[in-house]
Design a protein around this motif. Structure first.
Motif, PDB file in Angstrom:
ATOM      1  N   VAL A 161      -0.039   6.565  -6.985  1.00 47.78           N
ATOM      2  CA  VAL A 161      -1.245   7.361  -7.216  1.00 47.78           C
ATOM      3  C   VAL A 161      -0.912   8.845  -7.165  1.00 47.78           C
ATOM      4  O   VAL A 161      -1.397   9.633  -7.989  1.00 47.78           O
ATOM      5  CB  VAL A 161      -2.342   6.996  -6.187  1.00 47.78           C
ATOM      6  N   GLU A 162      -0.074   9.254  -6.236  1.00 55.34           N
ATOM      7  CA  GLU A 162       0.327  10.653  -6.144  1.00 55.34           C
ATOM      8  C   GLU A 162       1.087  11.082  -7.403  1.00 55.34           C
ATOM      9  O   GLU A 162       0.855  12.171  -7.943  1.00 55.34           O
ATOM     10  CB  GLU A 162       1.197  10.875  -4.908  1.00 55.34           C
ATOM     11  N   ALA A 163       1.967  10.241  -7.902  1.00 54.36           N
ATOM     12  CA  ALA A 163       2.703  10.561  -9.123  1.00 54.36           C
ATOM     13  C   ALA A 163       1.763  10.670 -10.318  1.00 54.36           C
ATOM     14  O   ALA A 163       1.931  11.555 -11.166  1.00 54.36           O
ATOM     15  CB  ALA A 163       3.768   9.510  -9.373  1.00 54.36           C
ATOM     16  N   MET A 164       0.769   9.802 -10.394  1.00 54.32           N
ATOM     17  CA  MET A 164      -0.187   9.873 -11.495  1.00 54.32           C
ATOM     18  C   MET A 164      -1.039  11.136 -11.413  1.00 54.32           C
ATOM     19  O   MET A 164      -1.368  11.742 -12.439  1.00 54.32           O
ATOM     20  CB  MET A 164      -1.099   8.634 -11.503  1.00 54.32           C
ATOM     21  N   GLU A 165      -1.410  11.558 -10.199  1.00 53.32           N
ATOM     22  CA  GLU A 165      -2.165  12.800 -10.041  1.00 53.32           C
ATOM     23  C   GLU A 165      -1.344  13.997 -10.511  1.00 53.32           C
ATOM     24  O   GLU A 165      -1.864  14.875 -11.209  1.00 53.32           O
ATOM     25  CB  GLU A 165      -2.576  12.996  -8.587  1.00 53.32           C
ATOM     26  N   LEU A 166      -0.073  14.043 -10.141  1.00 53.35           N
ATOM     27  CA  LEU A 166       0.783  15.143 -10.564  1.00 53.35           C
ATOM     28  C   LEU A 166       0.970  15.144 -12.081  1.00 53.35           C
ATOM     29  O   LEU A 166       0.966  16.205 -12.712  1.00 53.35           O
ATOM     30  CB  LEU A 166       2.138  15.066  -9.855  1.00 53.35           C
ATOM     31  N   LEU A 167       1.123  13.969 -12.662  1.00 43.92           N
ATOM     32  CA  LEU A 167       1.260  13.871 -14.105  1.00 43.92           C
ATOM     33  C   LEU A 167      -0.006  14.356 -14.808  1.00 43.92           C
ATOM     34  O   LEU A 167       0.070  15.086 -15.801  1.00 43.92           O
ATOM     35  CB  LEU A 167       1.571  12.425 -14.502  1.00 43.92           C
ATOM     36  N   LEU A 168      -1.154  13.996 -14.282  1.00 46.86           N
ATOM     37  CA  LEU A 168      -2.414  14.425 -14.876  1.00 46.86           C
ATOM     38  C   LEU A 168      -2.587  15.931 -14.762  1.00 46.86           C
ATOM     39  O   LEU A 168      -3.014  16.591 -15.719  1.00 46.86           O
ATOM     40  CB  LEU A 168      -3.579  13.692 -14.211  1.00 46.86           C
ATOM     41  N   LEU A 169      -2.257  16.502 -13.609  1.00 42.21           N
ATOM     42  CA  LEU A 169      -2.361  17.951 -13.451  1.00 42.21           C
ATOM     43  C   LEU A 169      -1.426  18.681 -14.404  1.00 42.21           C
ATOM     44  O   LEU A 169      -1.801  19.709 -14.988  1.00 42.21           O
ATOM     45  CB  LEU A 169      -2.052  18.343 -12.001  1.00 42.21           C
ATOM     46  N   ASP A 170      -0.220  18.184 -14.566  1.00 35.04           N
ATOM     47  CA  ASP A 170       0.716  18.795 -15.504  1.00 35.04           C
ATOM     48  C   ASP A 170       0.201  18.687 -16.942  1.00 35.04           C
ATOM     49  O   ASP A 170       0.316  19.633 -17.724  1.00 35.04           O
ATOM     50  CB  ASP A 170       2.090  18.151 -15.399  1.00 35.04           C
ATOM     51  N   ALA A 171      -0.355  17.550 -17.284  1.00 29.85           N
ATOM     52  CA  ALA A 171      -0.863  17.353 -18.643  1.00 29.85           C
ATOM     53  C   ALA A 171      -2.043  18.284 -18.921  1.00 29.85           C
ATOM     54  O   ALA A 171      -2.131  18.882 -19.995  1.00 29.85           O
ATOM     55  CB  ALA A 171      -1.277  15.903 -18.843  1.00 29.85           C
ATOM     56  N   VAL A 172      -2.927  18.433 -17.947  1.00 34.77           N
ATOM     57  CA  VAL A 172      -4.085  19.311 -18.136  1.00 34.77           C
ATOM     58  C   VAL A 172      -3.644  20.761 -18.267  1.00 34.77           C
ATOM     59  O   VAL A 172      -4.122  21.489 -19.150  1.00 34.77           O
ATOM     60  CB  VAL A 172      -5.084  19.131 -16.968  1.00 34.77           C
ATOM     61  N   ILE A 222       0.834  -1.204   0.000  1.00 25.93           N
ATOM     62  CA  ILE A 222       0.000   0.000   0.000  1.00 25.93           C
ATOM     63  C   ILE A 222       0.871   1.257   0.000  1.00 25.93           C
ATOM     64  O   ILE A 222       0.533   2.250  -0.637  1.00 25.93           O
ATOM     65  CB  ILE A 222      -0.956  -0.023   1.207  1.00 25.93           C
ATOM     66  N   ARG A 223       2.016   1.224   0.679  1.00 24.34           N
ATOM     67  CA  ARG A 223       2.904   2.394   0.700  1.00 24.34           C
ATOM     68  C   ARG A 223       3.306   2.781  -0.708  1.00 24.34           C
ATOM     69  O   ARG A 223       3.254   3.939  -1.092  1.00 24.34           O
ATOM     70  CB  ARG A 223       4.168   2.100   1.501  1.00 24.34           C
ATOM     71  N   SER A 224       3.708   1.816  -1.493  1.00 28.27           N
ATOM     72  CA  SER A 224       4.134   2.093  -2.858  1.00 28.27           C
ATOM     73  C   SER A 224       2.965   2.503  -3.741  1.00 28.27           C
ATOM     74  O   SER A 224       3.119   3.321  -4.643  1.00 28.27           O
ATOM     75  CB  SER A 224       4.805   0.862  -3.459  1.00 28.27           C
ATOM     76  N   LEU A 225       1.808   1.950  -3.483  1.00 30.70           N
ATOM     77  CA  LEU A 225       0.640   2.287  -4.283  1.00 30.70           C
ATOM     78  C   LEU A 225       0.255   3.745  -4.070  1.00 30.70           C
ATOM     79  O   LEU A 225      -0.117   4.437  -5.017  1.00 30.70           O
ATOM     80  CB  LEU A 225      -0.513   1.350  -3.927  1.00 30.70           C
ATOM     81  N   ASN A 226       0.367   4.246  -2.835  1.00 29.99           N
ATOM     82  CA  ASN A 226       0.054   5.646  -2.567  1.00 29.99           C
ATOM     83  C   ASN A 226       1.010   6.568  -3.304  1.00 29.99           C
ATOM     84  O   ASN A 226       0.593   7.601  -3.842  1.00 29.99           O
ATOM     85  CB  ASN A 226       0.110   5.931  -1.063  1.00 29.99           C
ATOM     86  N   LEU A 227       2.284   6.228  -3.361  1.00 30.13           N
ATOM     87  CA  LEU A 227       3.242   7.044  -4.097  1.00 30.13           C
ATOM     88  C   LEU A 227       2.939   7.014  -5.592  1.00 30.13           C
ATOM     89  O   LEU A 227       3.077   8.031  -6.280  1.00 30.13           O
ATOM     90  CB  LEU A 227       4.661   6.546  -3.835  1.00 30.13           C
TER      91      LEU A 227
END
Length: 58
Positions: free
Chosen positions: A29-40, A22-27
């Protein structure tokens, strides 16, 4: 019946290695959120009228 239980348990044990903790999964998910925000933000900087077009649709 006990042999079947042990067979199923030992067959599923290697599959646990493919599931991240779960620790790695949270990181991840956070990286994917940042990537999505940058892409938008990048897409909106290229097409500045895009948010206006999306807001005007019924």
């Amino acid at each position: 019946m006990l042999e079947l239980l042990f067979t199923a348990a030992f067959a599923a044990a290697p599959l646990i290695l493919y599931i991240p903790p779960i620790r790695s999964l949270n990181l991840f998910v956070e990286a994917m959120e940042l990537l999505l925000l940058d892409a938008v933000s990048y897409v909106f900087s290229i097409f500045p009228r895009l948010p206006l077009a999306a807001a005007s649709r019924p």
